[in-house]
Design a protein around this motif. Structure first.
Motif, mmCIF file in Angstrom:
data_model
loop_
_atom_site.group_PDB
_atom_site.id
_atom_site.type_symbol
_atom_site.label_atom_id
_atom_site.label_comp_id
_atom_site.label_asym_id
_atom_site.label_seq_id
_atom_site.Cartn_x
_atom_site.Cartn_y
_atom_site.Cartn_z
ATOM 1 N N ALA A 14 0.903 -1.299 0.046
ATOM 2 C CA ALA A 14 0.065 0.029 -0.071
ATOM 3 C C ALA A 14 0.998 1.352 -0.193
ATOM 4 O O ALA A 14 1.820 1.260 0.649
ATOM 5 C CB ALA A 14 -1.000 -0.077 1.210
ATOM 6 N N LYS A 87 -3.874 1.405 -2.949
ATOM 7 C CA LYS A 87 -4.483 0.946 -1.765
ATOM 8 C C LYS A 87 -5.134 -0.460 -1.978
ATOM 9 O O LYS A 87 -5.203 -0.970 -3.328
ATOM 10 C CB LYS A 87 -5.875 2.019 -1.475
ATOM 11 C CG LYS A 87 -5.683 3.418 -1.227
ATOM 12 C CD LYS A 87 -7.063 4.264 -1.332
ATOM 13 C CE LYS A 87 -6.661 5.332 -1.297
ATOM 14 N NZ LYS A 87 -8.024 6.393 -1.125
ATOM 15 N N PRO A 88 -5.266 -0.932 -0.711
ATOM 16 C CA PRO A 88 -5.514 -2.549 -0.938
ATOM 17 C C PRO A 88 -6.988 -2.619 -1.968
ATOM 18 O O PRO A 88 -7.203 -3.867 -2.475
ATOM 19 C CB PRO A 88 -5.802 -2.892 0.483
ATOM 20 C CG PRO A 88 -5.037 -2.368 1.094
ATOM 21 C CD PRO A 88 -4.776 -0.881 0.715
ATOM 22 N N SER A 122 -1.625 -4.653 2.187
ATOM 23 C CA SER A 122 -1.695 -3.616 3.579
ATOM 24 C C SER A 122 -0.555 -3.675 4.379
ATOM 25 O O SER A 122 0.158 -4.750 4.379
ATOM 26 C CB SER A 122 -3.127 -3.968 4.246
ATOM 27 O OG SER A 122 -3.051 -5.007 4.621
#
Length: 122
Positions: A14, A87-88, A122
């Motif tokens: 991330a 982002k995840p 993440s």
């Protein structure tokens, strides 16, 4: 008929970056609008970004605005999708697509690549 070949993708943490490239070949492929869709288990198919054959206009999904940049050399059949601050929830299979019509309309796109996996941890 337009053939689409995707390159790029992979796994990144991330906040990291990845770049996807799509090359189109076939009759009049440099006159097509080109773009990217993604398929995720939670949201299904999303229309991520697209660009006209001339380089403008462009389209972006709200959630990627300011983080993703789609680009194309004018009149060329190659597009790049630079993805920053990943982002995840950006994880999924990304598909290149092409077609003739309005850049921002999903119905424009009737030629598809095989897809490439993007995984953001993440």
């Amino acid at each position: 008929q337009v053939d689409l070949v995707e390159n790029g993708g992979g796994t990144v943490q991330a906040g990291g970056s990845l770049k996807l490239t799509c090359t189109a070949s076939g009759r009049a492929s440099n006159n097509y609008a080109m773009g990217w869709f993604r398929q995720t288990p939670t949201k299904g198919r999303e229309f991520v970004a697209a660009i006209n054959w001339s380089g403008t206009p462009t389209y972006y999904l709200d959630s990627v605005k300011g983080r993703f940049t789609i680009s194309r050399k004018i009149g060329k059949s190659v597009i790049d999708l630079q993805m920053d601050s990943l982002k995840p929830e950006d994880s999924g299979v990304y598909y290149c697509a092409a077609g003739v019509g309005s850049v921002g309309s999903e119905r424009t796109y009737d030629n598809w690549g095989q897809g490439t996996q993007v995984t953001v941890s993440s």
